[in-house]
Design a protein around this motif. Structure first.
Motif, PDB file in Angstrom:
ATOM      1  N   SER A   1       0.832  -1.206   0.000  1.00  0.00           N
ATOM      2  CA  SER A   1       0.000   0.000   0.000  1.00  0.00           C
ATOM      3  C   SER A   1       0.864   1.253   0.000  1.00  0.00           C
ATOM      4  N   ALA A   2       2.069   1.140   0.541  1.00  0.00           N
ATOM      5  CA  ALA A   2       2.997   2.269   0.545  1.00  0.00           C
ATOM      6  C   ALA A   2       3.841   2.318  -0.715  1.00  0.00           C
ATOM      7  N   THR A   3       4.253   1.152  -1.237  1.00  0.00           N
ATOM      8  CA  THR A   3       5.122   1.166  -2.425  1.00  0.00           C
ATOM      9  C   THR A   3       4.350   1.369  -3.719  1.00  0.00           C
ATOM     10  N   THR A   4       3.048   1.177  -3.710  1.00  0.00           N
ATOM     11  CA  THR A   4       2.258   1.334  -4.938  1.00  0.00           C
ATOM     12  C   THR A   4       1.589   2.703  -5.038  1.00  0.00           C
ATOM     13  N   ALA A   5       1.850   3.583  -4.091  1.00  0.00           N
ATOM     14  CA  ALA A   5       1.265   4.927  -4.116  1.00  0.00           C
ATOM     15  C   ALA A   5       2.378   5.963  -4.137  1.00  0.00           C
ATOM     16  N   MET A   6       2.151   7.040  -4.898  1.00  0.00           N
ATOM     17  CA  MET A   6       3.062   8.167  -4.828  1.00  0.00           C
ATOM     18  C   MET A   6       3.059   8.733  -3.413  1.00  0.00           C
ATOM     19  N   GLY A   7       4.156   9.337  -3.029  1.00  0.00           N
ATOM     20  CA  GLY A   7       4.230   9.920  -1.702  1.00  0.00           C
ATOM     21  C   GLY A   7       3.108  10.898  -1.435  1.00  0.00           C
ATOM     22  N   GLN A   8       2.802  11.722  -2.418  1.00  0.00           N
ATOM     23  CA  GLN A   8       1.732  12.690  -2.264  1.00  0.00           C
ATOM     24  C   GLN A   8       0.391  12.015  -2.028  1.00  0.00           C
ATOM     25  N   GLN A   9       0.112  10.955  -2.798  1.00  0.00           N
ATOM     26  CA  GLN A   9      -1.138  10.212  -2.635  1.00  0.00           C
ATOM     27  C   GLN A   9      -1.182   9.508  -1.285  1.00  0.00           C
ATOM     28  N   PHE A  10      -0.041   8.970  -0.870  1.00  0.00           N
ATOM     29  CA  PHE A  10       0.018   8.245   0.399  1.00  0.00           C
ATOM     30  C   PHE A  10      -0.289   9.177   1.568  1.00  0.00           C
ATOM     31  N   LEU A  11       0.246  10.390   1.513  1.00  0.00           N
ATOM     32  CA  LEU A  11      -0.042  11.360   2.564  1.00  0.00           C
ATOM     33  C   LEU A  11      -1.513  11.772   2.548  1.00  0.00           C
ATOM     34  N   GLU A  12      -2.040  12.044   1.360  1.00  0.00           N
ATOM     35  CA  GLU A  12      -3.445  12.462   1.258  1.00  0.00           C
ATOM     36  C   GLU A  12      -4.382  11.366   1.755  1.00  0.00           C
ATOM     37  N   ALA A  13      -4.061  10.107   1.449  1.00  0.00           N
ATOM     38  CA  ALA A  13      -4.903   8.994   1.880  1.00  0.00           C
ATOM     39  C   ALA A  13      -4.933   8.854   3.398  1.00  0.00           C
ATOM     40  N   ASN A  14      -3.930   9.432   4.041  1.00  0.00           N
ATOM     41  CA  ASN A  14      -3.859   9.358   5.499  1.00  0.00           C
ATOM     42  C   ASN A  14      -4.132  10.714   6.148  1.00  0.00           C
ATOM     43  N   ASP A  15      -4.859  11.559   5.416  1.00  0.00           N
ATOM     44  CA  ASP A  15      -5.358  12.836   5.948  1.00  0.00           C
ATOM     45  C   ASP A  15      -4.255  13.780   6.403  1.00  0.00           C
ATOM     46  N   ILE A  16      -3.163  13.796   5.650  1.00  0.00           N
ATOM     47  CA  ILE A  16      -2.067  14.732   5.914  1.00  0.00           C
ATOM     48  C   ILE A  16      -2.162  15.851   4.882  1.00  0.00           C
ATOM     49  N   SER A  17      -2.154  17.072   5.335  1.00  0.00           N
ATOM     50  CA  SER A  17      -2.458  18.201   4.466  1.00  0.00           C
ATOM     51  C   SER A  17      -1.436  18.370   3.355  1.00  0.00           C
ATOM     52  N   GLU A  18      -1.918  18.897   2.232  1.00  0.00           N
ATOM     53  CA  GLU A  18      -1.049  19.142   1.085  1.00  0.00           C
ATOM     54  C   GLU A  18       0.043  20.149   1.435  1.00  0.00           C
ATOM     55  N   LYS A  19      -0.313  21.147   2.242  1.00  0.00           N
ATOM     56  CA  LYS A  19       0.660  22.178   2.599  1.00  0.00           C
ATOM     57  C   LYS A  19       1.797  21.610   3.438  1.00  0.00           C
ATOM     58  N   PHE A  20       1.475  20.769   4.414  1.00  0.00           N
ATOM     59  CA  PHE A  20       2.531  20.162   5.222  1.00  0.00           C
ATOM     60  C   PHE A  20       3.397  19.241   4.361  1.00  0.00           C
ATOM     61  N   GLY A  21       2.754  18.483   3.478  1.00  0.00           N
ATOM     62  CA  GLY A  21       3.518  17.626   2.583  1.00  0.00           C
ATOM     63  C   GLY A  21       4.455  18.438   1.712  1.00  0.00           C
ATOM     64  N   HIS A  22       3.957  19.548   1.150  1.00  0.00           N
ATOM     65  CA  HIS A  22       4.773  20.386   0.277  1.00  0.00           C
ATOM     66  C   HIS A  22       5.919  21.047   1.035  1.00  0.00           C
ATOM     67  N   ASP A  23       5.624  21.623   2.188  1.00  0.00           N
ATOM     68  CA  ASP A  23       6.631  22.410   2.891  1.00  0.00           C
ATOM     69  C   ASP A  23       7.654  21.551   3.623  1.00  0.00           C
ATOM     70  N   ILE A  24       7.200  20.528   4.309  1.00  0.00           N
ATOM     71  CA  ILE A  24       8.077  19.784   5.212  1.00  0.00           C
ATOM     72  C   ILE A  24       8.503  18.432   4.646  1.00  0.00           C
TER      73      ILE A  24
END
Length: 565
Positions: A230-253
């Protein structure tokens, strides 16, 4: 003002205040990427790990050739010896085409002075890296905290730059609770969710060290069993979004971490490696270079090591596998000497695509060729600090000492940044033969020399010297430096095929390879050619390469047990 004189080399690189080590401990461990270039006051280790497997000595003499003396090859040799010790019937030979052990873990010396070794490739490992931590302890190698720094810094400042502004900064001068409040105010609970997701994901991976998952005959099957696909078949961005992690935090940090660690953005790297980037808490290294772990592993294994030796061909015959090698002649670089030796088992411990080995017969299913990131590393020294003006700051602004980057989002700004990171590693004492203004005080009796700043830049392309100089504050009035001093006093540049591009995938290269004339599973069991680099597309670190070397060693020894019936 210019950095003050410092004591000799052994005192020129020091550790920062304990408050930095305490920053966000126990609450925001995910921010370990901030520690990427900073040391702790003490390295964190854990109880020695010992694989719970019996030792066995093969009934017949076994000759094993390992091709590659990096983390995987050194670990394969080390654990073959561990899993069979004591055994006089095991002969291990390691071939390395370069002139040193360590693979991508290597150092260069600032000013070409051996008192200042700087990691050029694999820089750190962390407490959960069982093999590296245990190896360092077993061999008595001196562990130090992440990076180097110096006494003239009142504060250590991290800045994440998007080409227009710093989207995030963190200073160890601030009260740690204030730093936490600022972070949560800006990103909500995404930091906490990221920390929990990282612990869950990395926790699943760590099960690969122990039964029933270890040893694993198929990396793909192990990923399925551990629910890591589930982690290796998803882009990092998709993996974060699927786990309710904000786009801004993903982009910045988070993306700042993937860029500095793997030179890839969140829309290029899979979720598992994204989480690995956030698991760097307690980073450490070996004083003098991490390569010493692998050098010690090979020496401890009793293996015969051939440096500067290229393997040209592997031919299967009735006696095993005949390996032909070439080594440059000591008398002339143009002349080469050739040898041929026969082995029972072959371990390919480096990416096959970068070798020119001819197989006869051909491999029936060779590992797929995968693209690698071309990373340019630039080390340089200068008497000048980084320029605030180069980063759209006022001249009197507190300039970050480490700059990570994320993708530009401003319409009027650059579309692509020329570098992934810039770090001020510390200060180094200028060698006496390089002093720009010798003085009577600079003599062996006094033991003091002027210092310069040591910098490290990661970039996707080589950086023109003029661009590097534009990043330096050469016009500051408070410098006490002669006007004709060059902005850059020493520079070293290196291009690496550093790590693979890591797009989503559900398949990983076979660990055991077979030759074309062997059909079916029976032929596969007969072939004893093993491959470690399939793990590069899964997780690419020194530790995971070591894990695969250990895994292959166990599979080889288990094969000898099977032969005994």
């Amino acid at each position: 003002m210019a950095p003050p004189p410092t004591s000799p080399a052994t005192q020129a690189l020091e550790r920062p205040p304990a408050r930095w080590r305490r920053l966000l401990i126990g609450f925001l461990g995910f921010l370990a990427l901030i520690w990427y270039f900073y040391p702790s006051n003490e390295a964190t280790t854990q109880t020695l790990y010992r694989p719970p497997h019996p030792q066995v000595c093969p009934q017949e003499t076994q000759n094993v050739a390992i091709i590659g003396a990096g983390s995987a090859g050194a670990s394969a040799a080390y654990y073959l010896n561990k899993f069979t010790q004591p055994c006089p019937r095991l002969n291990i030979t390691v071939y390395e085409r370069n002139d040193c052990v360590g693979g991508r873990s290597t150092t260069v010396n600032a000013y070409d002075d051996p008192e200042y070794p700087v990691e050029l490739g694999a820089s750190i490992f962390v407490p959960i890296n069982h093999n590296l931590v245990n190896g360092a302890k077993e061999f008595g190698l001196p562990i130090q905290g992440r990076g180097t720094t110096n006494r003239w810094h009142d504060t250590e400042i991290l800045g994440i730059w998007d080409g227009h502004e710093f989207v995030f900064t963190q200073s160890d001068a601030n009260n740690e609770y204030w730093n936490i409040a600022r972070l949560l105010w800006k990103y909500g609970i995404s930091p906490i969710r990221t920390q929990n997701l990282m612990k869950k994901t990395v926790g699943s991976f760590l099960k690969m060290y122990n039964a029933p998952y270890f040893p694993f005959k198929s990396l793909t099957d192990a990923a399925v069993d551990l629910d890591l696909l589930s982690a290796t078949t998803a882009m990092g961005q998709q993996f974060l979004e699927a786990n309710d992690i904000s786009e801004k935090f993903g982009h910045d940090i988070v993306q700042a971490a993937t860029r500095v660690n793997y030179g890839q953005n969140l829309d290029q790297i899979h979720g598992l490696e994204t989480m690995v980037c956030m698991a760097a808490e307690g980073g450490m290294s070996i004083q003098g270079g991490n390569w010493q772990i692998f050098d010690s592993m090979i020496k401890d294994s009793g293996a015969t090591l051939f440096l500067n030796t290229s393997v040209n061909s592997i031919t299967k015959d009735s006696g095993g596998y005949a390996i032909k090698t070439t080594t440059p002649s000591l008398d002339s670089a143009q002349d080469q000497s050739s040898t041929e030796s026969t082995y029972d088992t072959i371990i390919l411990a480096s990416p096959l695509q970068f070798s020119s080995i001819n197989f006869s017969p051909q491999l029936s299913s060779p590992p797929p060729s995968i693209p690698y990131v071309s990373l340019h590393v630039t080390l340089f020294t200068s008497p000048y600090r980084l320029s605030p003006a180069a980063f759209n700051l006022e001249s009197n602004a507190n300039m970050p000492t480490t700059i990570l980057t994320t993708t530009p989002q401003h319409k009027t700004g650059p579309k692509k940044l020329p570098f992934n990171s810039i770090s001020t590693l510390g200060t180094v004492a200028v060698p006496r033969n390089r002093l720009y203004e010798p003085s009577p005080e600079d003599d062996p009796e006094c033991g003091t020399r002027p210092t310069e700043y040591l910098y490290k830049i990661f970039s996707p392309e080589p950086l023109p010297r003029s661009y590097i100089e534009s990043l330096l504050q050469t016009d500051a009035e408070d410098y006490i430096i002669p006007d004709d001093t060059a902005p850059i006093s020493w520079i070293y540049e290196k291009r690496w095929d550093s790590y693979p591009y890591l797009p989503p995938t559900s398949q990983f290269a076979d660990i055991r390879l077979s030759m074309a004339d062997n059909g079916g599973e029976e032929g596969r069991r007969e072939d004893r050619i093993w491959y470690t680099s399939g793990i590069e597309s899964f997780i690419s670190t020194m530790e995971t390469s070591s894990l695969m070397g250990m895994n292959v060693a166990r599979l080889v020894v288990d094969g000898w047990l099977d032969d005994c019936g």
